[in-house]
Design an enzyme around this catalytic site. Structure first.
Site, mmCIF file in Angstrom:
data_model
loop_
_atom_site.group_PDB
_atom_site.id
_atom_site.type_symbol
_atom_site.label_atom_id
_atom_site.label_comp_id
_atom_site.label_asym_id
_atom_site.label_seq_id
_atom_site.Cartn_x
_atom_site.Cartn_y
_atom_site.Cartn_z
ATOM 1 N N MET A 51 122.432 28.180 65.231
ATOM 2 C CA MET A 51 123.573 26.642 65.144
ATOM 3 C C MET A 51 124.111 27.326 66.799
ATOM 4 S SD MET A 51 124.467 24.239 63.631
ATOM 5 C CE MET A 51 125.057 23.058 63.506
ATOM 6 N N SER A 76 120.485 33.333 65.657
ATOM 7 C CA SER A 76 121.660 33.234 65.033
ATOM 8 C C SER A 76 121.355 32.692 63.749
ATOM 9 C CB SER A 76 122.759 32.048 65.847
ATOM 10 O OG SER A 76 123.748 32.295 64.616
#
Length: 358
Positions: free
Chosen positions: A296, A177
């Protein structure tokens, strides 16, 4: 904790106004200024340096990419790109991510004000994630926001009791991500043409994944493409899940292919790493290598545990080389990871998978 100080740089007065109002509603964020172009922004930054910059990429006098490169070379600062949902905007944004931007916030060409107001949670979250990122690996949380229910992979793909019978083909599944565009570029450009087939989820908005895949394809020895249903997973090919849809690994006999499906966000993401990893655990089992990298949150942690539990090898990027040590950390906490490695060592482990080394 002190508020995150944000500077907005966009040539649209409407965008500056709406972004300032939207971000200013969160007590964990303080908008310290808004500039119409990077030249004015640099003047403002001489007075007070921001924690995060929200940056447009197409502006007069100095474009956002030039400004970003200058910023990262002289004073690395977390940058969230605010880009239009157009083919041109997507391609330009890929250059911005490669130059060191942390993440993307999209904006349409029409209905801008309403769109930004409706997407306020995403925008606020992106700014707060950027503030906590290790931006040097690319060259304080406020009040809780109202968010949709956090669904598991069950919402798209039922859990299974055993993996399918093994074949000899190896599959590498990667999930990442925030900071992942740079990490994936580092990994994929290090791989030779002959390498295991790869299936990849990178959290990224719709329309941007195609530009991202095209950029990687131009840089890599192996073939990289945005995945479409029915695409074969074969050695020397990397398939990237399209933004806004889930990707599943499927098997017909000894051959692997992918299926692209709709469905609700899982772990608040679509595509979801958990969904991909569960499908790989079911269809490839011990023949898979699961890799979770910078990002995250915890998407992919449970899916990696499922891979680990069926005998697949599993890797996590280490904290030192992550932009955000979130997803790998959660996977380690679950006992889902066989080895924790720095980013530069991951390509060699992928090649070991080709020989079936364990």
């Amino acid at each position: 904790m002190r508020a995150v100080k944000v500077l907005i740089v966009d040539d649209s007065a409407v965008v500056r106004q709406v972004l300032t109002a939207t971000l200013g509603e969160d007590p964990g964020i303080e908008v310290i200024g808004a500039a119409s172009d990077p030249v004015f922004a640099m003047e403002r930054m001489r007075v007070q340096w921001p924690d995060v910059i929200v940056l447009d990429v197409e502006m007069p006098r100095m474009d956002g990419i030039t400004f970003l490169k200058k910023l990262m070379a002289e004073h690395p600062t977390p940058v969230v790109i605010c880009s239009t949902l157009t083919e041109k905007g997507a391609a330009t944004t890929m250059h911005a991510l490669a130059a060191g931007a942390v993440s993307i916030v999209t904006k349409p060409t029409l209905g801008l004000k309403q769109f930004l107001q409706d997407s306020s949670n995403d925008l606020i979250s992106a700014v707060k994630v950027a503030a906590r990122s290790n931006v040097r690996r690319l060259v304080p949380a406020g009040v809780q926001q109202t968010v949709p229910p956090k669904l598991s992979a069950d919402a798209v793909l039922p859990a299974f009791t055993h993996a399918m019978a093994e074949t000899t083909d190896r599959v590498v599944a990667i999930g990442t991500s925030t900071g992942g565009t740079q990490a994936l570029e580092a990994v994929l450009t290090s791989l030779p043409r002959v390498c295991p087939g790869l299936v990849i989820v990178q959290h990224m908005p719709e329309k941007f994944t195609e530009a991202f895949a095209n950029r990687l394809d131009s840089l890599c020895k192996l073939e990289v493409r945005e995945a479409k249903s029915g695409d074969r997973v074969i050695p020397g090919r990397a398939l990237i899940a399209p933004g806004g849809r889930h990707m599943l690994l499927k098997r017909s006999g000894a051959q692997y292919h992918v299926e692209i499906v709709d469905g609700p966000p899982v772990s608040r993401h679509r595509p979801s790493v958990d969904v991909l990893f569960r499908s790989v655990a079911k269809c490839a089992g011990r023949n898979a290598l699961g890799v979770i990298m910078t990002g995250m949150g915890d998407d992919g942690a449970r899916g990696l545990k499922e891979l680990h539990d069926v005998g697949a090898r599993t890797l996590a990027q280490d904290e030192e080389t992550c932009v955000v040590y979130g997803m790998p950390k959660e996977a380690v906490k679950l006992g889902a990871v066989d080895r924790v490695l720095p980013l530069n060592d991951i390509p060699a482990e992928i090649l070991r998978a080709l020989q079936g080394a364990r």
